[in-house]
Design a protein around this motif. Structure first.
Motif, mmCIF file in Angstrom:
data_model
loop_
_atom_site.group_PDB
_atom_site.id
_atom_site.type_symbol
_atom_site.label_atom_id
_atom_site.label_comp_id
_atom_site.label_asym_id
_atom_site.label_seq_id
_atom_site.Cartn_x
_atom_site.Cartn_y
_atom_site.Cartn_z
ATOM 1 N N ALA A 271 0.824 -1.212 0.000
ATOM 2 C CA ALA A 271 0.000 0.000 0.000
ATOM 3 C C ALA A 271 0.853 1.255 0.000
ATOM 4 O O ALA A 271 0.519 2.257 -0.644
ATOM 5 N N ALA A 272 1.995 1.201 0.720
ATOM 6 C CA ALA A 272 2.869 2.369 0.819
ATOM 7 C C ALA A 272 3.851 2.458 -0.337
ATOM 8 O O ALA A 272 4.354 3.540 -0.639
ATOM 9 N N GLY A 273 4.143 1.314 -0.958
ATOM 10 C CA GLY A 273 5.102 1.300 -2.056
ATOM 11 C C GLY A 273 6.541 1.132 -1.621
ATOM 12 O O GLY A 273 7.437 1.036 -2.464
ATOM 13 N N SER A 274 6.784 1.084 -0.301
ATOM 14 C CA SER A 274 8.155 0.913 0.186
ATOM 15 C C SER A 274 8.128 0.483 1.643
ATOM 16 O O SER A 274 7.133 0.695 2.361
ATOM 17 N N GLY B 97 4.969 2.779 7.627
ATOM 18 C CA GLY B 97 4.512 3.144 8.961
ATOM 19 C C GLY B 97 4.751 2.094 10.019
ATOM 20 O O GLY B 97 3.985 2.004 10.995
ATOM 21 N N PHE B 98 5.817 1.308 9.869
ATOM 22 C CA PHE B 98 6.126 0.307 10.880
ATOM 23 C C PHE B 98 6.595 0.976 12.171
ATOM 24 O O PHE B 98 7.067 2.119 12.179
ATOM 25 N N LEU B 99 6.487 0.248 13.270
ATOM 26 C CA LEU B 99 6.983 0.704 14.566
ATOM 27 C C LEU B 99 8.462 0.398 14.685
ATOM 28 O O LEU B 99 9.040 -0.278 13.820
ATOM 29 N N ASP B 100 9.093 0.861 15.768
ATOM 30 C CA ASP B 100 10.409 0.340 16.092
ATOM 31 C C ASP B 100 10.202 -0.956 16.877
ATOM 32 O O ASP B 100 9.078 -1.436 17.003
ATOM 33 N N SER B 101 11.251 -1.529 17.405
ATOM 34 C CA SER B 101 11.120 -2.846 18.039
ATOM 35 C C SER B 101 10.880 -2.764 19.541
ATOM 36 O O SER B 101 11.103 -3.739 20.266
#
Length: 244
Positions: A212-215, A220-224
């Motif tokens: 959806a984002a193309g990359s 919009g992932f979180l950190d760990s």
């Protein structure tokens, strides 16, 4: 694009998925995956399980574009095991590491599961907003609310199942506290009342976000950072009291 996903918010699990973000429907492929049924042996089984997914020399590092780890919510020991392994592999192999809420895995599985009547798929399992819930122990659940398209609306939360307002509820938390949920007007999907988050479903949800984002960077992932949702039971001892 190839990703390794790890989730230990409930069971110990890992998966390798390969896909082209520009043509997800035709190219998405599960290369390998494993998941235990036990929710209490993460430290012992996770590293061997991850190793079993690769034919590459693991010490040199497999060809990966990213590692995505489930950040919970979940019990302290289980989450710590998965996130520690993910961080170690990302550092050792020189691969980017991203975090993702583990409940998103269950939401994706709900979205992907059709409702069957007389052996035919007739509708999505969730027709409107829904909640996924896992067992938080102590008579509580971890839960979050999603739209029918599996987009996060609210959460995560931890608390009694009775706190959840009338809505469809999916996941092992729903199965454990079905009576409390039903008393509050919720509908527990019996066919989905034992499901736990797994790395495979986390990977499928991650693929959708990337496509959806193309990359990777724009997804919009979180950190760990782990989502423990509770204070640690372990406390630093205070000063000794004077005897006199």
């Amino acid at each position: 694009m190839r990703i390794l996903t790890i989730d230990t918010s409930a069971v110990a699990s890992a998966a390798v998925l390969d896909f082209d973000p520009q043509d997800l429907a035709r190219t998405a492929r599960v290369v390998a995956n494993f998941a235990t049924k036990d929710t209490r042996s993460h430290a012992e089984v996770l590293a061997p399980g991850v190793k079993s997914l690769f034919t590459d020399p693991v010490t040199e590092g497999p060809a990966l574009d990213a590692i995505i780890v489930g950040t919970g919510p979940g019990p302290f020991t289980g989450l710590r095991s998965g996130i520690t392994v993910a961080r170690t592999l990302a550092f050792t192999w020189g691969v980017k590491l991203y975090g993702m809420m583990s409940l998103d895995a269950l939401a994706q599985q709900v979205f992907d599961t059709p409702r069957y009547v007389d052996g035919r798929a007739v509708a999505p399992l969730a027709m409107a907003d829904f909640v996924v819930a896992t067992d938080a122990r102590r008579q509580e659940v971890y839960w979050a609310k999603y739209s029918a398209s599996a987009a996060l609306i609210d959460g995560p939360h931890v608390g009694p199942a009775a706190d959840i307002l009338p809505v469809q509820v999916f996941g092992a938390g729903a199965g454990i506290y079905a009576q409390q949920l039903a008393a509050g007007g919720c509908v527990v999907e019996a066919s989905f009342s034992q499901e736990q988050p797994t790395a495979l479903e986390l990977g499928r949800a991650a693929m959708r976000k990337i496509a959806a984002a193309g990359s990777l960077e724009g997804a919009g992932f979180l950190d760990s950072t782990p989502l423990y949702m509770r204070e640690s039971d372990a406390k630093v001892p205070g000063p000794r009291k004077r005897a006199l």
